[in-house]
Write a protein that holds these residues in place. Structure first.
Motif, PDB file in Angstrom:
ATOM      1  N   GLU A  50      37.057  34.881  25.008  1.00  0.00           N
ATOM      2  CA  GLU A  50      36.640  36.188  25.277  1.00  0.00           C
ATOM      3  C   GLU A  50      37.299  36.656  26.465  1.00  0.00           C
ATOM      4  N   GLU A  51      36.902  35.798  27.377  1.00  0.00           N
ATOM      5  CA  GLU A  51      37.443  36.193  28.802  1.00  0.00           C
ATOM      6  C   GLU A  51      38.938  36.510  28.864  1.00  0.00           C
ATOM      7  N   ALA A  52      39.645  35.624  28.156  1.00  0.00           N
ATOM      8  CA  ALA A  52      41.109  35.804  27.980  1.00  0.00           C
ATOM      9  C   ALA A  52      41.382  37.079  27.364  1.00  0.00           C
ATOM     10  N   GLU A  53      40.614  37.290  26.275  1.00  0.00           N
ATOM     11  CA  GLU A  53      40.965  38.684  25.635  1.00  0.00           C
ATOM     12  C   GLU A  53      40.648  39.862  26.579  1.00  0.00           C
ATOM     13  N   GLY A  54      39.643  39.616  27.337  1.00  0.00           N
ATOM     14  CA  GLY A  54      39.422  40.812  28.360  1.00  0.00           C
ATOM     15  C   GLY A  54      40.312  40.938  29.032  1.00  0.00           C
ATOM     16  N   VAL A  94      45.047  44.037  31.068  1.00  0.00           N
ATOM     17  CA  VAL A  94      46.561  43.925  31.477  1.00  0.00           C
ATOM     18  C   VAL A  94      47.229  44.993  30.399  1.00  0.00           C
ATOM     19  N   GLU A  95      46.846  45.039  29.191  1.00  0.00           N
ATOM     20  CA  GLU A  95      47.630  45.961  28.276  1.00  0.00           C
ATOM     21  C   GLU A  95      47.284  47.517  28.947  1.00  0.00           C
ATOM     22  N   GLY A  96      46.173  47.570  29.487  1.00  0.00           N
ATOM     23  CA  GLY A  96      45.707  49.175  29.920  1.00  0.00           C
ATOM     24  C   GLY A  96      46.372  49.287  31.234  1.00  0.00           C
ATOM     25  N   GLU A  97      46.878  48.247  31.907  1.00  0.00           N
ATOM     26  CA  GLU A  97      47.531  48.621  33.061  1.00  0.00           C
ATOM     27  C   GLU A  97      48.872  48.794  32.902  1.00  0.00           C
TER      28      GLU A  97
END
Length: 109
Positions: A21-25, A30-33
């Motif tokens: 879950e932490e990695a997905e967050g 990163v995808e948003g950036e």
């Protein structure tokens, strides 16, 4: 023993799920950036294209203005030469008329 093993495995599973879950967050962040940077890059690329287009237009305008100025100078130069030639022709005509008048006086005398 089996209960302890199941309990241990459930603990590991919970830890793995938490890390996932932490990695997905982080991935979502990163995808948003990445999207934000892609938009900025696109805007900067568009700005660069517009600036290049503006520079080409300014270059063409400047080149035309320089050509117009050059043509005007040449035109002015020709007008100046024409006026000088007309002045010289008028002076020569006056001298010639003077000589024709003088020759007419001599032939009458």
């Amino acid at each position: 023993e089996v209960v302890e093993e199941v309990s241990r495995l459930q603990g590991e599973l919970c830890e793995a799920v938490a890390r996932l879950e932490e990695a997905e967050g982080k991935r979502a962040q990163v995808e948003g950036e990445k999207e934000g940077l892609a938009k900025k890059l696109s805007a900067q690329t568009e700005s660069a294209k517009n600036a290049e287009k503006d520079m080409r237009m300014m270059y063409k305008r400047h080149r035309k203005e320089m050509q117009d100025a050059s043509d005007k100078f040449k035109e002015g130069e020709y007008e100046d030469r024409y006026l000088k030639a007309v002045g010289k022709a008028n002076r020569l005509t006056a001298i010639l008329e003077g000589w024709v008048g003088y020759a007419a006086e001599l032939s009458e005398a």
